[in-house]
Design a protein around this motif. Sequence first.
Motif, short mmCIF file in Angstrom:
data_model
loop_
_atom_site.label_atom_id
_atom_site.label_comp_id
_atom_site.label_asym_id
_atom_site.label_seq_id
_atom_site.Cartn_x
_atom_site.Cartn_y
_atom_site.Cartn_z
N ILE A 268 -8.83 -14.17 3.48
CA ILE A 268 -9.53 -13.14 4.25
C ILE A 268 -9.45 -13.45 5.74
O ILE A 268 -9.18 -12.56 6.56
N PHE B 100 -6.01 -12.55 7.03
CA PHE B 100 -5.88 -11.10 7.16
C PHE B 100 -6.59 -10.61 8.42
O PHE B 100 -6.03 -9.83 9.19
N LEU B 101 -7.81 -11.06 8.63
CA LEU B 101 -8.58 -10.60 9.79
C LEU B 101 -7.91 -11.02 11.10
O LEU B 101 -7.84 -10.23 12.05
N HIS C 285 -5.04 -8.91 11.96
CA HIS C 285 -5.46 -7.57 12.37
C HIS C 285 -6.35 -7.61 13.62
O HIS C 285 -7.22 -6.77 13.81
N VAL D 277 -9.87 -1.96 10.13
CA VAL D 277 -9.80 -3.25 9.43
C VAL D 277 -10.46 -3.15 8.06
O VAL D 277 -9.90 -3.59 7.06
N VAL D 278 -11.64 -2.54 8.01
CA VAL D 278 -12.36 -2.43 6.73
C VAL D 278 -11.54 -1.62 5.73
O VAL D 278 -11.41 -2.00 4.57
N GLN E 27 -8.34 -1.28 5.48
CA GLN E 27 -7.20 -2.05 4.97
C GLN E 27 -7.63 -3.29 4.20
O GLN E 27 -6.88 -3.79 3.37
N LEU E 28 -8.83 -3.76 4.46
CA LEU E 28 -9.33 -4.98 3.80
C LEU E 28 -9.57 -4.77 2.31
O LEU E 28 -9.41 -5.70 1.52
N TRP E 29 -9.92 -3.54 1.89
CA TRP E 29 -10.20 -3.29 0.47
C TRP E 29 -9.06 -3.76 -0.43
O TRP E 29 -9.30 -4.38 -1.46
N VAL F 91 -6.78 -6.05 0.13
CA VAL F 91 -6.69 -7.52 0.13
C VAL F 91 -7.75 -8.11 -0.81
O VAL F 91 -7.47 -9.04 -1.56
#
Length: 111
Positions: free
Chosen positions: A12, A15-16, A19, A52-53, A55-57, A59
């Motif tokens: 995580i 990923f963050l 981004h 970001v949120v 696209q985070l789903w 991941v």
Amino acid sequence: MREIIENKAKTIVSFLEEHNCKDVVIVPLEEGAFTDCFVIGTVTSVGHLKGVVHQLWSVLNENGLSVNNRHKTPGEDGWELIDCGDIVIHLMSAELREFYSLEKLWKASER
């Protein structure tokens, strides 16, 4: 088990950071706490937060993490809390992150 959660938290974080979230950290919590760790990152705007949120789903799904509090639209206030059970993600504006100082608050509670 703790190692698996730590590896997911690191995924995580990566990923963050990819981004453009700033100052992304993992804050481990005491054993027996309601979650194993926080992942905290700073977003630059509400638009950045929403992107970001969104696209985070995927991941989180790819890593076997279910979201216990999924919202259709991230908060307009500059802070989104994503509860994945073992990992709780806080994405915050710089102002809110500085004001609430979650890292300091939780480290202080460990004493």
